[in-house]
Design an enzyme around this catalytic site. Structure first.
Site, PDB file in Angstrom:
ATOM      1  N   ASP A  20      28.202 -22.895  17.162  1.00 19.65           N
ATOM      2  CA  ASP A  20      26.910 -23.409  16.689  1.00 19.65           C
ATOM      3  C   ASP A  20      27.004 -24.927  16.513  1.00 19.65           C
ATOM      4  O   ASP A  20      27.787 -25.396  15.690  1.00 19.65           O
ATOM      5  CB  ASP A  20      26.575 -22.712  15.357  1.00 19.65           C
ATOM      6  CG  ASP A  20      25.319 -23.281  14.719  1.00 19.65           C
ATOM      7  OD1 ASP A  20      24.517 -23.917  15.449  1.00 19.65           O
ATOM      8  OD2 ASP A  20      25.137 -23.085  13.498  1.00 19.65           O
ATOM      9  N   ASN A  22      24.311 -26.956  15.718  1.00 15.27           N
ATOM     10  CA  ASN A  22      23.278 -27.590  14.890  1.00 15.27           C
ATOM     11  C   ASN A  22      23.114 -26.951  13.507  1.00 15.27           C
ATOM     12  O   ASN A  22      22.141 -27.217  12.811  1.00 15.27           O
ATOM     13  CB  ASN A  22      21.929 -27.611  15.624  1.00 15.27           C
ATOM     14  CG  ASN A  22      21.401 -26.209  15.890  1.00 15.27           C
ATOM     15  OD1 ASN A  22      22.069 -25.223  15.568  1.00 15.27           O
ATOM     16  ND2 ASN A  22      20.221 -26.114  16.458  1.00 15.27           N
ATOM     17  N   ASP A  24      22.382 -23.958  12.413  1.00 15.66           N
ATOM     18  CA  ASP A  24      21.398 -22.915  12.062  1.00 15.66           C
ATOM     19  C   ASP A  24      22.038 -21.525  12.005  1.00 15.66           C
ATOM     20  O   ASP A  24      21.343 -20.523  11.839  1.00 15.66           O
ATOM     21  CB  ASP A  24      20.200 -22.931  13.034  1.00 15.66           C
ATOM     22  CG  ASP A  24      20.599 -22.560  14.444  1.00 15.66           C
ATOM     23  OD1 ASP A  24      21.810 -22.362  14.706  1.00 15.66           O
ATOM     24  OD2 ASP A  24      19.700 -22.459  15.312  1.00 15.66           O
ATOM     25  N   ASP A  28      24.889 -21.923  20.324  1.00 14.31           N
ATOM     26  CA  ASP A  28      23.896 -22.529  21.210  1.00 14.31           C
ATOM     27  C   ASP A  28      24.572 -23.192  22.407  1.00 14.31           C
ATOM     28  O   ASP A  28      25.800 -23.242  22.505  1.00 14.31           O
ATOM     29  CB  ASP A  28      23.024 -23.515  20.429  1.00 14.31           C
ATOM     30  CG  ASP A  28      23.850 -24.449  19.561  1.00 14.31           C
ATOM     31  OD1 ASP A  28      24.857 -24.965  20.069  1.00 14.31           O
ATOM     32  OD2 ASP A  28      23.503 -24.638  18.363  1.00 14.31           O
ATOM     33  N   ASP A  97      23.269 -13.874  33.347  1.00 16.80           N
ATOM     34  CA  ASP A  97      23.164 -12.439  33.142  1.00 16.80           C
ATOM     35  C   ASP A  97      21.761 -12.004  33.564  1.00 16.80           C
ATOM     36  O   ASP A  97      20.765 -12.381  32.940  1.00 16.80           O
ATOM     37  CB  ASP A  97      23.414 -12.131  31.647  1.00 16.80           C
ATOM     38  CG  ASP A  97      23.932 -10.726  31.412  1.00 16.80           C
ATOM     39  OD1 ASP A  97      23.457  -9.807  32.104  1.00 16.80           O
ATOM     40  OD2 ASP A  97      24.779 -10.551  30.523  1.00 16.80           O
ATOM     41  N   ASP A 198      22.990  -6.671  34.657  1.00 13.49           N
ATOM     42  CA  ASP A 198      22.923  -5.690  33.580  1.00 13.49           C
ATOM     43  C   ASP A 198      22.451  -4.325  34.111  1.00 13.49           C
ATOM     44  O   ASP A 198      21.491  -4.267  34.892  1.00 13.49           O
ATOM     45  CB  ASP A 198      21.915  -6.210  32.539  1.00 13.49           C
ATOM     46  CG  ASP A 198      21.932  -5.423  31.244  1.00 13.49           C
ATOM     47  OD1 ASP A 198      22.995  -5.350  30.621  1.00 13.49           O
ATOM     48  OD2 ASP A 198      20.863  -4.904  30.857  1.00 13.49           O
ATOM     49  N   GLU A 240      27.047  -4.321  36.661  1.00 16.76           N
ATOM     50  CA  GLU A 240      27.490  -3.445  35.574  1.00 16.76           C
ATOM     51  C   GLU A 240      27.136  -2.013  35.964  1.00 16.76           C
ATOM     52  O   GLU A 240      25.960  -1.651  36.017  1.00 16.76           O
ATOM     53  CB  GLU A 240      26.789  -3.804  34.260  1.00 16.76           C
ATOM     54  CG  GLU A 240      27.300  -2.959  33.109  1.00 16.76           C
ATOM     55  CD  GLU A 240      26.403  -2.949  31.873  1.00 16.76           C
ATOM     56  OE1 GLU A 240      26.915  -2.743  30.769  1.00 16.76           O
ATOM     57  OE2 GLU A 240      25.171  -3.118  32.013  1.00 16.76           O
ATOM     58  N   HIS A 314      30.826  -7.463  25.430  1.00 14.78           N
ATOM     59  CA  HIS A 314      29.995  -7.550  24.229  1.00 14.78           C
ATOM     60  C   HIS A 314      29.517  -6.195  23.733  1.00 14.78           C
ATOM     61  O   HIS A 314      28.829  -6.119  22.727  1.00 14.78           O
ATOM     62  CB  HIS A 314      28.797  -8.451  24.526  1.00 14.78           C
ATOM     63  CG  HIS A 314      27.923  -7.879  25.600  1.00 14.78           C
ATOM     64  ND1 HIS A 314      28.344  -7.744  26.898  1.00 14.78           N
ATOM     65  CD2 HIS A 314      26.665  -7.373  25.566  1.00 14.78           C
ATOM     66  CE1 HIS A 314      27.378  -7.187  27.616  1.00 14.78           C
ATOM     67  NE2 HIS A 314      26.354  -6.951  26.839  1.00 14.78           N
ATOM     68  N   ASP A 315      29.824  -5.141  24.469  1.00 11.25           N
ATOM     69  CA  ASP A 315      29.403  -3.795  24.081  1.00 11.25           C
ATOM     70  C   ASP A 315      30.562  -2.930  23.591  1.00 11.25           C
ATOM     71  O   ASP A 315      30.336  -1.780  23.197  1.00 11.25           O
ATOM     72  CB  ASP A 315      28.770  -3.064  25.281  1.00 11.25           C
ATOM     73  CG  ASP A 315      27.476  -3.709  25.747  1.00 11.25           C
ATOM     74  OD1 ASP A 315      26.731  -4.246  24.911  1.00 11.25           O
ATOM     75  OD2 ASP A 315      27.211  -3.686  26.968  1.00 11.25           O
TER      76      ASP A 315
HETATM   77  C1  GLO Z   1      24.955  -2.612  28.411  1.00  7.79           C
HETATM   78  C2  GLO Z   1      24.402  -3.969  28.228  1.00  7.79           C
HETATM   79  C3  GLO Z   1      23.855  -4.037  26.839  1.00  7.79           C
HETATM   80  C4  GLO Z   1      22.360  -4.125  26.734  1.00  7.79           C
HETATM   81  C5  GLO Z   1      21.629  -3.155  27.587  1.00  7.79           C
HETATM   82  C6  GLO Z   1      20.183  -3.443  27.613  1.00  7.79           C
HETATM   83  O1  GLO Z   1      24.892  -1.604  28.833  1.00  7.79           O
HETATM   84  O2  GLO Z   1      25.376  -4.887  28.522  1.00  7.79           O
HETATM   85  O3  GLO Z   1      24.409  -5.016  26.031  1.00  7.79           O
HETATM   86  O4  GLO Z   1      22.022  -3.815  25.427  1.00  7.79           O
HETATM   87  O5  GLO Z   1      22.092  -3.181  28.865  1.00  7.79           O
HETATM   88  O6  GLO Z   1      19.932  -4.583  28.374  1.00  7.79           O
END
Ligand code: GLO
Length: 537
Positions: A20, A22, A24, A28, A97, A198, A240, A314-315
């Site tokens: 970050d 700035n 907040d 960013d 993405d 995605d 993905e 990230h999931d």
């Molecule tokens: C996984 C994605 C996930 C999103 C989803 C909706 O399956 O990386 O983070 O929430 O695809 O876009």
């Protein structure tokens, strides 16, 4: 044919939690620019930027309301252009993405679409009449509940495979596809390095027949996308695909260039959930299963496909907590998992903080969690009668916020991520695990990743060599050999915290040159807790 992305290493940034600039409390684009030298020093070639487009953040940017503009909290289009320029100056490419299965319900297309049945945008989305006063069928949303949302104003349901603020686009409509190509070209013209796509496997869905993944038109659409956007450019495109088999992966990543560069498939990542149940229903990992899955994906392609290598995104939860040991052996196990993965064939992806051994988070209060998937599941399971404690155990193990706590840059307040109040709490272990300490410590996990990346760059056998599993029946050791002409590299990893003995075939015994290891001198025929070694024979 060799491609630049065969030997590249990708680093995934989740912008909200990266840096970050700035105050907040939200990461960013300027914050990313400040850390480009950190990434350059690590040695990565490509950044996959999780979505930075305009979004009301129902799903942290995976709900896009304008594909050609930047989220206010992240900065401006000018900041994005500067980031591209600064990254390119350092030889780093940026993947955007592409979230094209759905938009936000606040996208202008959906705002129009829901106005009336004869609106010009109606067919941009998937609208259906009720059946006997109910949802058209029992399709469920990944984020709990029905995938159909009733719209009072026009008396129809719309489809949302994710949250109800993420209506699915109607890919059968050629105008929708053209809109997507147009936005892709907008970014290609700005000089991006490619796209991460995605949930790409959902594009060919036929909701009325409850066909969701891998629908009949899927590859047709991807080839059309290719011809109308990146096909004649030298970009990295990665899909993905949760449900890809090797056969499907060969279509996506056909070296004739008609579809994408590579797949990002999850078969190994699902091994600690009960088969047939969902990700929250846990079972312990069986190493033999993991070995079989890697063996399959390492040997299924000859020159006819390309795979990604990853432990984290990230999931998914943090790998050191998941399959390593984030307490006594956190350094050893993080390095072991890195060695195992980075010796394999495919394009490695490092998720932010993985290079520091960042660990899972355990928040006491459900309200400290921010992820819509986690929060919806919590409510859903409570309603279904699950016990609070059991749901929390699932969240501790699998919740997506494990990966989303802020990057730990230093031992200063909030890990140096922000001077304000972070949008999600920082993992309190930042005093111990942080970038500042690790960059300067030659024995750190960070410097170990840096060395693994260098080894890949300097050894074509790691990029292109054949794979052979060693000790396939061994329940504790993951070992393999990579071979390219007369160059051979052996990797031996103890996956657990007990010391183990082993007998490797004679020809692989002598360590002519140790390339990397997570203990000092290695022993013969014995491995210490989470010991890993990579050597030339
Ligand atoms: C996984 C994605 C996930 C999103 C989803 C909706 O399956 O990386 O983070 O929430 O695809 O876009």
């Amino acid at each position: 044919v060799k491609k630049w992305w065969h030997s590249s290493v990708v680093y995934q940034i989740y912008p909200r939690s990266f840096n970050d600039s700035n105050g907040d409390g939200i990461g960013d684009l300027k914050g990313i620019i400040e850390k480009l030298d950190y990434l350059k020093n690590l040695g990565i070639d490509v950044i996959w930027l999780s979505p930075v487009f305009k979004s009301p953040n129902d799903d942290n940017g995976y709900d896009i309301s304008d594909y050609e503009d930047i989220m206010d909290e992240f900065g401006t289009l000018e900041d994005m252009e500067l980031l591209l320029k600064e990254a390119n100056n350092r030889g780093i490419k940026i993947l955007m993405d592409l979230v094209a299965n759905h938009t936000s319900d606040e996208h202008k297309w959906f705002i129009e679409s829901r106005k009336s049945k004869d609106n010009a945008y109606r067919d941009y989305y998937i609208w259906r009449d009720p059946v006997d006063g109910h949802e058209p069928n029992d399709l469920g949303s990944t984020f709990s509940g029905s995938a159909w949302e009733w719209d009072e104003a026009t008396g129809q349901y719309y489809l949302h495979l994710f949250s109800k603020k993420q209506p699915d686009l109607n890919w059968e409509n050629p105008i929708v596809r053209e809109e997507v190509w147009k936005s892709m070209n907008f970014w290609i013209d700005k000089g991006i390095g490619g796209f991460r796509m995605d949930v790409i496997e959902l594009l060919g869905k036929i909701p009325d027949e409850k066909i969701i993944s891998n629908g009949p038109m899927l590859h047709e659409y991807i080839r059309e996308m290719n011809r109308n956007s990146f096909g004649d450019k030298d970009l990295l495109t990665v899909g993905e695909c949760w449900g890809a088999t090797p056969e499907i992966a060969k279509m996506y990543s056909n070296p004739d260039g008609s579809e994408l560069s590579m797949v990002f498939q999850f078969e190994h990542i699902g091994l600690d959930q009960i088969p047939g149940k969902d990700k929250w229903d846990l079972q312990p990992l069986n190493l033999i299963d993991l070995k079989n899955v890697f063996h399959k994906w390492q040997t299924c392609f000859h020159d006819d496909g390309w795979n990604s290598l990853f432990w984290n995104n990230h999931d998914t939860p943090r790998i050191v907590s998941r399959w390593g040991n984030d307490k006594v052996y956190k350094i050893e196990s993080a390095k072991m998992l890195a060695t195992l993965l980075h010796g394999l064939k495919g394009t490695p992806y490092i998720y932010q903080g993985e290079e520091l051994g960042m660990a899972n988070i355990k928040f006491k209060d459900i309200n400290q969690y921010k992820d819509i998937e986690t929060l919806n599941m919590y409510k859903d399971r409570l309603n279904k009668g699950y016990k609070h404690e059991d749901i929390m155990e699932s969240i501790y193990a699998k919740g997506r916020d494990n990966a989303r706590t802020p990057m730990q840059w230093s031992d200063e307040i909030d890990g140096g991520f922000t001077t304000g109040t972070p949008w999600i709490e920082v993992n309190p272990n930042f005093t111990e695990i942080n970038a500042k300490e690790q960059v300067s410590n030659p024995n750190s996990i960070y410097n170990y990743y840096k060395k693994l990346i260098e080894i890949r760059k300097n050894n074509e056998v790691i990029v292109y060599g054949d794979f052979e599993m060693l000790l396939p029946e061994d329940k504790n050791i993951f070992a393999y050999v990579r071979t390219l002409k007369d160059s051979k590299i052996v990797v031996v990893c103890n996956f657990y915290e007990n010391e183990v003995e082993y007998n490797i075939p004679k020809e692989y015994e002598e360590k002519k040159e140790v390339l990397i290891s997570n203990y000092g001198l290695s022993l013969t025929g014995r491995l210490r807790p989470f010991e890993a070694i990579m050597y030339r024979v």
